[in-house]
Design a protein around this motif. Structure first.
Motif, PDB file in Angstrom:
ATOM      1  N   GLY A  82      28.583  50.533 -12.782  1.00 39.35           N
ATOM      2  CA  GLY A  82      29.333  49.533 -12.031  1.00 39.35           C
ATOM      3  C   GLY A  82      29.011  48.109 -12.472  1.00 39.35           C
ATOM      4  O   GLY A  82      29.900  47.254 -12.549  1.00 39.35           O
TER       5      GLY A  82
ATOM      6  N   TYR B  23      31.707  45.459 -13.871  1.00 38.53           N
ATOM      7  CA  TYR B  23      31.928  44.196 -13.155  1.00 38.53           C
ATOM      8  C   TYR B  23      31.843  43.015 -14.136  1.00 38.53           C
ATOM      9  O   TYR B  23      32.700  42.122 -14.141  1.00 38.53           O
TER      10      TYR B  23
ATOM     11  N   TYR C 124      24.797  43.508  -7.670  1.00 38.51           N
ATOM     12  CA  TYR C 124      25.186  44.670  -8.479  1.00 38.51           C
ATOM     13  C   TYR C 124      24.122  44.945  -9.536  1.00 38.51           C
ATOM     14  O   TYR C 124      23.744  46.081  -9.756  1.00 38.51           O
TER      15      TYR C 124
ATOM     16  N   TYR D 210      33.791  49.329  -9.816  1.00 34.37           N
ATOM     17  CA  TYR D 210      34.243  50.719  -9.654  1.00 34.37           C
ATOM     18  C   TYR D 210      33.922  51.564 -10.880  1.00 34.37           C
ATOM     19  O   TYR D 210      33.738  51.037 -11.982  1.00 34.37           O
ATOM     20  N   ASN D 211      33.839  52.869 -10.672  1.00 36.82           N
ATOM     21  CA  ASN D 211      33.621  53.848 -11.742  1.00 36.82           C
ATOM     22  C   ASN D 211      34.822  54.781 -11.814  1.00 36.82           C
ATOM     23  O   ASN D 211      35.554  54.927 -10.828  1.00 36.82           O
TER      24      ASN D 211
ATOM     25  N   GLY E 193      36.216  55.953  -8.006  1.00 35.23           N
ATOM     26  CA  GLY E 193      35.623  55.514  -6.737  1.00 35.23           C
ATOM     27  C   GLY E 193      34.436  54.599  -6.942  1.00 35.23           C
ATOM     28  O   GLY E 193      34.225  54.073  -8.037  1.00 35.23           O
ATOM     29  N   GLN E 194      33.674  54.424  -5.878  1.00 32.13           N
ATOM     30  CA  GLN E 194      32.541  53.499  -5.920  1.00 32.13           C
ATOM     31  C   GLN E 194      31.340  54.190  -6.569  1.00 32.13           C
ATOM     32  O   GLN E 194      30.866  55.207  -6.070  1.00 32.13           O
TER      33      GLN E 194
ATOM     34  N   GLY F 263      25.907  51.343  -4.791  1.00 29.99           N
ATOM     35  CA  GLY F 263      25.853  50.775  -3.447  1.00 29.99           C
ATOM     36  C   GLY F 263      25.230  51.766  -2.465  1.00 29.99           C
ATOM     37  O   GLY F 263      25.312  52.984  -2.667  1.00 29.99           O
TER      38      GLY F 263
ATOM     39  N   PRO G 160      27.988  54.198  -0.254  1.00 29.39           N
ATOM     40  CA  PRO G 160      28.688  55.157  -1.117  1.00 29.39           C
ATOM     41  C   PRO G 160      27.738  56.183  -1.741  1.00 29.39           C
ATOM     42  O   PRO G 160      28.053  57.377  -1.810  1.00 29.39           O
ATOM     43  N   THR G 161      26.578  55.721  -2.184  1.00 29.25           N
ATOM     44  CA  THR G 161      25.641  56.665  -2.803  1.00 29.25           C
ATOM     45  C   THR G 161      25.059  57.610  -1.764  1.00 29.25           C
ATOM     46  O   THR G 161      24.850  58.804  -2.028  1.00 29.25           O
TER      47      THR G 161
END
Ligand code: NDP
Ligand code: HSE
Length: 442
Positions: free
Chosen positions: A166, A170, A194, A291-292, A308-309, A312, A315-316
């Motif tokens: 990510g 970014y 990030y 995003y990935n 998706g993400q 973070g 999300p993880t």
């Protein structure tokens, strides 16, 4: 272990190693949604200990102080389920091995550890007869480990192409959309949290390489470690490179690429991480920000896209908790996580065997026969040209007897492409090889 009780009365104990970005969200969600997790797994999941480095460090989330401990070994060896979210190789490796020895099922998001010691951890899980899960290790919230390990078990994967870091996506996106330099975009990524204070693993491609090794191991049923991945990060990508990418109708992306080759030139798997041009109409070109996305090609399924993400806390944690539910349900109802599948043992090929496309920009004489001479160099080296573009080159003294010619090739093995570049470099029609970029995705 689970007692012989009704589902509502069963309890499984959970030890959490690490309460940082991800660990804190895992603890929060396990606590806030305890009834849901009990219903889904068949047992109440009771956190008995949370190991951290410094129990007195200020924390901006609610971990009950009486759960915090600096005795990580006690947490690793005293629970049914152990969730490792410390990161790095040691003490994570020793703690996970101790957890298996003590009969625990282990869930981790530690891609660096798996890429370095995956087989050892799988062996320890098998010896213990418990589960080893690591969904969060690749692409955060995106269920790509499950997809490759279980959903694709009935198919033959031929390639995986992904944006799996990510931070670098970014940075490249900021350079592309706002015209920022690499240094400024990196500083913004650090401000936003990030990138780490030491962003080496992200910007030098090592985080993506660990994920690529895991992806390739799962996709091709072959042991692939970090050392098998050829890696180039994004430090050298310049604002000029981004401008040229746009002129070619492309975006610059850091890609993780795992390919199976079965042709007359090579048989085996090629795994690499490097920046590449991606045509604007390719799905990975429109993956923005942190995003990935992962694109899997398989013989029967065809093309599958996961998006998706990739990082973070929450999300993880979502990926970690899916593993927790699966491992808990196995302890209650029986069943096991898949064991290591490395039966194919395909040779891991060097970077020269990779198949890719090049964009080669040359400064050449703008004269009769120049284009034909350059085209013949490609042909002599077995490389097919996909497109050619020419623009005027004006020297400082105003003369216009040279041009900038940009070739984009069809896919070819790297050793053929490099031989073509060498032939062009020594051609008397070529004044300079201005740039060479890889192009991925069709
Ligand atoms: P953090 O650095 O935020 O947290 C690490 C935690 O581990 C901290 O609570 C720290 O304690 C604790 N810790 C460090 N060393 C020890 C030790 N020797 N003994 C006990 N505890 C220790 O890491 P993240 O939460 O970001 O990452 C955790 C794992 O998840 C890593 O493997 C990472 O690669 C992976 N991951 C992370 C993602 C992300 O977006 N952050 C995404 C996907 C995977 P203390 O709080 O006292 O410092
Ligand atoms: N540093 C990683 C990233 C975190 O930027 O993708 C997720 O592994």
């Amino acid at each position: 272990m689970a007692q012989d009780l009704s589902p509502a009365q069963r309890t499984l104990t959970v030890g959490v190693l690490g309460a940082g970005t991800v660990g804190s969200q895992v603890i929060r969600l396990l606590t806030e949604q305890a009834d849901d997790f009990a219903a889904r797994s068949g047992a109440r999941l009771e956190i008995t200990g949370v190991a951290v480095r410094d129990v007195n460090a200020p924390r901006d989330f609610a971990v009950p102080q009486d759960l915090l401990t600096d005795d990580a070994t006690a947490v690793a060896t005293g629970n049914d389920l152990v969730i490792e979210l410390i990161g790095g190789i040691e003490p994570a490796r020793t703690l996970i091995l101790a957890a298996f020895k003590a009969g625990a099922s282990v869930i981790t998001g530690n891609k660096a550890l798996i890429a370095a010691h995956g087989p050892e951890l799988y062996t320890a899980a098998a010896a213990a007869g418990t589960d080893f899960y690591y969904e969060a290790a690749v692409a955060g919230a995106i269920p790509v480990v499950y997809a490759l390990r279980e959903s694709m078990a009935g198919d033959r994967v031929t390639s995986v192409l992904g944006i799996v870091n990510g931070t670098t996506n970014y940075i490249l996106d900021e350079m592309s959309t706002k015209g920022l330099s690499f240094e400024t975009a990196l500083a913004t990524a650090q401000e936003l949290g990030y990138a780490e204070a030491d962003p080496t693993a992200d910007v030098d491609g090592l985080d993506a390489a660990a994920k690529a090794a895991i992806i390739a191991s799962l996709a091709f049923h072959t042991r692939v470690g970090l050392d098998d991945v050829s890696v180039e990060g994004i430090r050298k990508v310049t604002a000029d490179d981004i401008r040229e990418a746009h002129a070619s109708g492309c975006e610059f992306k850091l890609l993780a690429i795992a390919q199976r080759r079965e042709d007359e030139h090579a048989q085996g798997v090629s795994v690499r991480v490097h920046p590449a041009l991606v045509p604007n109409d390719h799905p990975l070109a429109s993956v923005h920000g942190a995003y990935n996305a992962v694109l899997v090609e398989a013989e029967s399924a065809g093309r599958l896209m996961f998006y998706g993400q990739g990082a973070g806390g929450a999300p993880t944690a979502s990926a970690v908790l899916s593993d927790v539910v699966a491992a808990a349900a196995h302890r209650v109802h029986g069943g096991q996580a898949p064991r290591e599948s490395s039966y194919a043992s395909l040779p891991v090929l060097g970077p020269e065997a990779a198949v890719t496309r090049y964009q080669i920009q040359l400064r050449s004489d703008d004269a009769v026969g120049s284009l034909a001479a350059m085209a013949s160099v490609f042909a002599e080296n077995g490389v097919s040209i996909n497109s050619v573009r020419q623009s005027a080159y004006v020297t400082s003294d105003g003369s216009q007897d040279q041009a900038v010619v940009t070739f984009v090739t069809h896919p070819a093995p790297v050793f053929h492409l490099d031989a073509a570049v060498e032939g062009l470099r020594v051609s008397d029609r070529v004044a300079e090889v201005v740039s060479i970029q890889r192009v991925e995705g069709e």
